[in-house]
Motif scaffolding. Structure first.
Motif, PDB file in Angstrom:
ATOM      1  N   PRO A 102      38.605  28.138  40.314  1.00  0.00           N
ATOM      2  CA  PRO A 102      37.513  29.102  40.484  1.00  0.00           C
ATOM      3  C   PRO A 102      38.048  30.513  40.751  1.00  0.00           C
ATOM      4  N   PRO A 103      37.272  31.524  40.390  1.00  0.00           N
ATOM      5  CA  PRO A 103      37.675  32.896  40.717  1.00  0.00           C
ATOM      6  C   PRO A 103      37.545  33.150  42.217  1.00  0.00           C
ATOM      7  N   GLY A 104      38.208  34.198  42.664  1.00  0.00           N
ATOM      8  CA  GLY A 104      38.177  34.543  44.080  1.00  0.00           C
ATOM      9  C   GLY A 104      36.865  35.211  44.478  1.00  0.00           C
ATOM     10  N   ALA A 105      36.801  35.692  45.704  1.00  0.00           N
ATOM     11  CA  ALA A 105      35.584  36.328  46.220  1.00  0.00           C
ATOM     12  C   ALA A 105      35.257  37.610  45.465  1.00  0.00           C
ATOM     13  N   ASP A 106      36.281  38.273  44.917  1.00  0.00           N
ATOM     14  CA  ASP A 106      36.053  39.513  44.179  1.00  0.00           C
ATOM     15  C   ASP A 106      35.724  39.270  42.709  1.00  0.00           C
ATOM     16  N   GLY A 107      35.627  38.021  42.292  1.00  0.00           N
ATOM     17  CA  GLY A 107      35.285  37.688  40.916  1.00  0.00           C
ATOM     18  C   GLY A 107      36.482  37.603  39.994  1.00  0.00           C
ATOM     19  N   LYS A 108      37.667  37.930  40.481  1.00  0.00           N
ATOM     20  CA  LYS A 108      38.876  37.874  39.661  1.00  0.00           C
ATOM     21  C   LYS A 108      39.557  36.523  39.838  1.00  0.00           C
ATOM     22  N   LEU A 109      40.241  36.111  38.792  1.00  0.00           N
ATOM     23  CA  LEU A 109      41.040  34.892  38.891  1.00  0.00           C
ATOM     24  C   LEU A 109      42.268  35.171  39.747  1.00  0.00           C
ATOM     25  N   PRO A 110      42.766  34.160  40.464  1.00  0.00           N
ATOM     26  CA  PRO A 110      43.923  34.388  41.341  1.00  0.00           C
ATOM     27  C   PRO A 110      45.192  34.702  40.555  1.00  0.00           C
ATOM     28  N   LEU A 111      46.155  35.296  41.255  1.00  0.00           N
ATOM     29  CA  LEU A 111      47.457  35.592  40.684  1.00  0.00           C
ATOM     30  C   LEU A 111      48.198  34.289  40.405  1.00  0.00           C
ATOM     31  N   VAL A 112      48.889  34.225  39.273  1.00  0.00           N
ATOM     32  CA  VAL A 112      49.685  33.052  38.926  1.00  0.00           C
ATOM     33  C   VAL A 112      51.150  33.420  39.116  1.00  0.00           C
TER      34      VAL A 112
END
Length: 153
Positions: A102-112
């Motif tokens: 799932p995306p984070g709270a800011d709507g962005k996907l987490p860093l890989v």
């Protein structure tokens, strides 16, 4: 009959009270010593906890990036096995597993953070990066050993 209370007799009440006074201070030196040893142990073992799969990383002179609170760790081992957060997965299952993050709270996907063994073929690493890009993960951090000055420019 009784004991002498003269100054030379040795039974002075004043001297006895001084010897029996309780010490009201706590010696914190052993506590500080133990805490410093524990601090050193945690400082040495903390970097090892993040890397669960043994990988021979390539060397780099790049500066280290800050750790993000929410990140996905992807590891390519020397034998070609793929690990997502220390769980081995099949290469064919990677797109489905990436889609389920799932995306984070800011709507962005987490860093890989991608850790790949330096003996792997460049094409294998690029294929995994292509799957990450196809799944929408555009922030990919390649993990290397920082070697400082290697003597080559």
């Amino acid at each position: 009959m009784g004991a002498s209370l003269s100054p030379g007799g040795g039974r002075s009440g004043r001297g006895r009270r001084r010897a029996r006074t309780p010490v009201s201070e706590i010696n914190v030196t052993p506590l500080v010593d133990v805490m410093l040893v524990l601090l050193i142990i945690f400082m040495v073992t903390a970097p090892l906890l993040n890397a669960g799969v043994p990988v021979d990383l390539p060397d780099s002179r790049a500066q280290a990036l800050d750790q993000e609170p929410q990140q996905v760790n992807l590891t390519l081992a020397r034998d070609g096995r793929l690990y997502l957060d220390q769980t081995e997965i099949e290469r064919a299952a990677l797109p489905d597993r990436l889609a389920s993050i799932p995306p984070g709270a800011d709507g962005k996907l987490p860093l890989v953070t991608l850790r790949a063994d330096k003996s792997l073929d460049y094409g294998e690493v690029i294929a995994v990066m292509g799957e990450l890009n196809r799944a929408g993960f555009n922030a990919i951090s390649l993990v290397t050993n920082s070697s400082g000055a290697s003597g080559q420019d």
